[in-house]
Design an enzyme around this catalytic site. Structure first.
Site, PDB file in Angstrom:
ATOM      1  N   ASP A  77       0.704  -3.340   7.618  1.00 55.13           N
ATOM      2  CA  ASP A  77       0.829  -1.844   6.953  1.00 55.13           C
ATOM      3  C   ASP A  77       2.347  -1.575   7.122  1.00 55.13           C
ATOM      4  O   ASP A  77       3.026  -1.595   8.073  1.00 55.13           O
ATOM      5  CB  ASP A  77       0.225  -0.657   7.705  1.00 55.13           C
ATOM      6  CG  ASP A  77       0.035   0.434   6.746  1.00 55.13           C
ATOM      7  OD1 ASP A  77       0.834   0.644   5.795  1.00 55.13           O
ATOM      8  OD2 ASP A  77      -1.128   1.003   6.827  1.00 55.13           O
TER       9      ASP A  77
ATOM     10  N   ASP B 147       2.242   1.362   1.852  1.00 48.50           N
ATOM     11  CA  ASP B 147       2.139   2.879   2.125  1.00 48.50           C
ATOM     12  C   ASP B 147       2.632   3.603   0.649  1.00 48.50           C
ATOM     13  O   ASP B 147       3.875   3.426   0.440  1.00 48.50           O
ATOM     14  CB  ASP B 147       2.530   3.345   3.363  1.00 48.50           C
ATOM     15  CG  ASP B 147       2.039   4.896   3.437  1.00 48.50           C
ATOM     16  OD1 ASP B 147       1.000   4.917   3.553  1.00 48.50           O
ATOM     17  OD2 ASP B 147       3.207   5.569   3.703  1.00 48.50           O
TER      18      ASP B 147
ATOM     19  N   GLU C  62      -0.887   1.482  -1.527  1.00 47.80           N
ATOM     20  CA  GLU C  62      -1.441   2.582  -1.744  1.00 47.80           C
ATOM     21  C   GLU C  62      -0.998   3.511  -2.867  1.00 47.80           C
ATOM     22  O   GLU C  62       0.320   3.639  -2.778  1.00 47.80           O
ATOM     23  CB  GLU C  62      -1.551   3.446  -0.433  1.00 47.80           C
ATOM     24  CG  GLU C  62      -2.094   4.735  -0.463  1.00 47.80           C
ATOM     25  CD  GLU C  62      -1.600   5.470   0.845  1.00 47.80           C
ATOM     26  OE1 GLU C  62      -2.397   6.463   1.351  1.00 47.80           O
ATOM     27  OE2 GLU C  62      -0.253   5.463   1.152  1.00 47.80           O
TER      28      GLU C  62
ATOM     29  N   HIS D  95      -8.179   5.527   7.550  1.00 48.23           N
ATOM     30  CA  HIS D  95      -7.645   6.446   8.724  1.00 48.23           C
ATOM     31  C   HIS D  95      -7.136   7.736   8.236  1.00 48.23           C
ATOM     32  O   HIS D  95      -6.908   8.675   9.063  1.00 48.23           O
ATOM     33  CB  HIS D  95      -6.374   5.725   9.226  1.00 48.23           C
ATOM     34  CG  HIS D  95      -5.239   5.449   8.349  1.00 48.23           C
ATOM     35  ND1 HIS D  95      -5.117   4.530   7.323  1.00 48.23           N
ATOM     36  CD2 HIS D  95      -4.108   5.910   8.304  1.00 48.23           C
ATOM     37  CE1 HIS D  95      -4.299   4.641   6.486  1.00 48.23           C
ATOM     38  NE2 HIS D  95      -3.496   5.599   6.997  1.00 48.23           N
ATOM     39  N   ASP D  96      -7.334   8.030   6.864  1.00 49.67           N
ATOM     40  CA  ASP D  96      -6.991   9.077   6.213  1.00 49.67           C
ATOM     41  C   ASP D  96      -8.153  10.052   5.875  1.00 49.67           C
ATOM     42  O   ASP D  96      -7.951  11.126   5.372  1.00 49.67           O
ATOM     43  CB  ASP D  96      -5.918   9.167   5.319  1.00 49.67           C
ATOM     44  CG  ASP D  96      -4.527   8.807   5.719  1.00 49.67           C
ATOM     45  OD1 ASP D  96      -4.069   9.122   6.802  1.00 49.67           O
ATOM     46  OD2 ASP D  96      -3.758   8.142   5.055  1.00 49.67           O
TER      47      ASP D  96
END
Length: 543
Positions: free
Chosen positions: A98, A198, A247, A321-322
């Site tokens: 990431d 990201d 993302e 994770h969000d």
């Protein structure tokens, strides 16, 4: 559609801090991931995505990078990462990193140089603006408050679309772009197999003006974003066999087709989050709201059909994770039977769509939200900021905790539940965040011992994707979009059809009279009896 067999891949996401701790310090580490590679090989996934493992002050759990070339000491060191990559490759697994290149930590050397003086060459690596009347614009940070922070040392404001310690990089500066390409190439040479980028669609900022809303129209899918991503592709991973996913924040289908159509030479695939806002109220996350199934189906099917027609490619997912745990969010965790049934149904509905499926750690065993009862149990900066703002707005404490219990990012960050030992086998110490209370029954060891568990449904779905081209390359045809309880669609490829019928409710549903569900059963979770489908049951038939 042209065959591209990487599209048969399934990705497993690991949040290292909460995956497996080998030191007893209460935080997961790289050696802990190495210990569990056999489990991931058993599951059958192809790629393992690690959320950021770089040196970081961890104000945003690693998404605030201090040094792109160092491994965060709390996770281990480069030798550990080298071992992880080698051991993964030995098992046929590939490693994705990431990478955060929209912003850096304010502790990064670039930013520390930038704030030394206005003449420093690193000044133009970021967005500094002088303003006599407060912040230069009224843009809001995604973590709350204004997106500009005053820097007293140079009497100017810097832009941070996220936390105040995450300063946005100026991609219009070619030196910034080249420095970031150097970072990507370093890790490619190190041996990684792919990247998750990201909030990559925020890297091109437009005019800095006041906004009628929160400012996102000036930086979302900005004017030069496709040029920059194409340039990054050409300078880094473009000619290599690598998995890349971007993302995309508040994006559009039209842009995502451009990001992922192979002729554009940008990215392999994209995450979008529109389907995970169907339990928001008037677009606001921090609200107590039930999810809208009709809207969920409409959004998913809209993206499925239009991306297919435009030659684009989706990343498909329920959890990360969000996001809260999907079985608590769109299924039911009120009892064990409904948890099992709804988790399997959600898995089948998602994994038989077109795109690259992502499984977030613990999703494959039906981990639930932890249902925290106190603000002291939360750790996430976004959640703590939201709590403070809601309290200042006069909201009731119980209502705030209900909202956090639905929407907090910490819901997915509780430790991975390996067994029924203390702290779910995650650590011999005190975990950095509490383990969900149900770990005694919801854990990997129990799931592996039960051939009817959620885990084996995920394993079967991965096998189906690997073995049947219809899952990868078939057209998606929505059916019964207006039905208030059923989620029905077809996959069609080379004269073959698979029909997926899912009951998304906690009650039996009578199927429409014109719904022909004859055919050979590919997979099922529950049964059709007397034209009634069980609660949270799904059946997949081929014909």
């Amino acid at each position: 559609m042209v065959r591209q067999d990487w599209k048969k891949s399934v990705v497993y996401q690991i949040y290292p801090k909460s995956f497996n701790d080998t030191t007893g310090n209460g935080e997961g580490d790289l050696k802990g991931i190495i210990e569990k590679l056999d489990y991931l090989q058993f599951l059958g996934v192809d790629y393992v995505w690690l959320t950021p493992i770089y040196d970081s002050p961890m104000n945003d759990n690693g998404y605030d990078i201090r040094d792109y070339f160092k491994v965060n000491a709390q996770f281990g060191n480069k030798e550990d990462l080298r071992t992880l990559i080698d051991e993964a490759h030995a098992r046929g697994l590939k490693i994705m990193l990431d990478i955060v290149i929209n912003h850096t930590s304010t502790e990064h050397e670039w930013f520390q140089q930038a704030r030394q003086s206005k003449d420093n060459p690193y000044r133009d690596y970021y967005f500094f603006r002088r303003s006599e009347d407060g912040p230069p614009t009224n843009w809001l940070s995604k973590f709350g408050g204004n997106a500009w922070q005053y820097d007293e040392a140079t009497d100017e404001y810097y832009l941070h679309l996220f936390d105040v310690t995450q300063a946005d990089l100026n991609w219009d500066n070619p030196e910034v772009r080249q420095a970031l390409y150097d970072v990507i190439n370093y890790w490619i040479d190190f041996g990684v197999d792919g990247f998750r980028f990201d909030v990559i669609n925020l890297i091109s900022k437009d005019t800095f003006e006041d906004s009628d809303e929160i400012g996102k129209e000036y930086y979302t899918d900005g004017p030069r974003v496709h040029d920059y991503i194409h340039e990054m592709n050409r300078h880094t991973f473009g000619e290599r066999e690598m998995m890349t996913v971007g993302e995309m924040s508040s994006t559009s289908i039209e842009h995502c087709i451009q990001y992922t159509n192979p002729t554009r030479q940008e990215l392999n695939s994209v995450f979008n989050f529109h389907h995970l806002k169907v339990d928001y109220r008037d677009g606001q996350k921090w609200t107590n709201e039930k999810f809208d199934l009709l809207e969920l189906k409409r959004i998913l099917m809209d993206w499925q059909t239009k991306m297919y027609e435009g030659g684009g490619w989706n990343a498909i997912f329920w959890c990360n994770h969000d996001q809260p745990r999907v079985v608590s969010r769109f299924g039911s965790d009120v009892n064990e039977e409904l948890r099992q049934q709804s988790a399997k149904t959600l898995a089948i509905v998602l994994h038989l769509l077109q795109g690259t499926p992502y499984i977030y750690q613990g999703e494959e065993i039906g981990m639930t939200d932890p249902h925290f009862q106190s603000i002291q149990q939360y750790r996430d900066v976004e959640s703590l900021n939201a709590y403070r703002e809601m309290r200042e707005a006069g909201m009731d404490e119980a209502e705030i905790l209900t909202i956090l219990g639905q929407k907090s990012r910490d819901n997915s960050r509780t430790p991975m539940q390996w067994n029924d030992e203390a702290h779910a086998g995650f650590t011999t110490g005190t975990p950095w965040i509490e383990v969900a209370d149900n770990y005694n029954t919801v854990n990997v060891e129990a799931a592996m011992a039960d051939p009817e568990s959620i885990l084996y449904t995920y394993k079967k779905l991965i096998q189906l994707r690997h073995e049947h081209d219809i899952v990868t390359y078939g057209e998606v045809v929505p059916r019964y979009l207006d039905h208030p309880q059923l989620f029905v669609y077809e996959r069609r490829y080379q004269g073959n059809t698979w029909l997926i019928i899912a009951n998304m409710s906690s009650e039996k549903v009578t199927l429409p009279e014109d719904l022909d569900h004859s055919g050979s059963v590919v997979l099922q979770n529950g049964i059709i009896e007397g034209n009634e489908l069980d609660a949270y049951a799904t059946i997949v038939v081929a014909r």
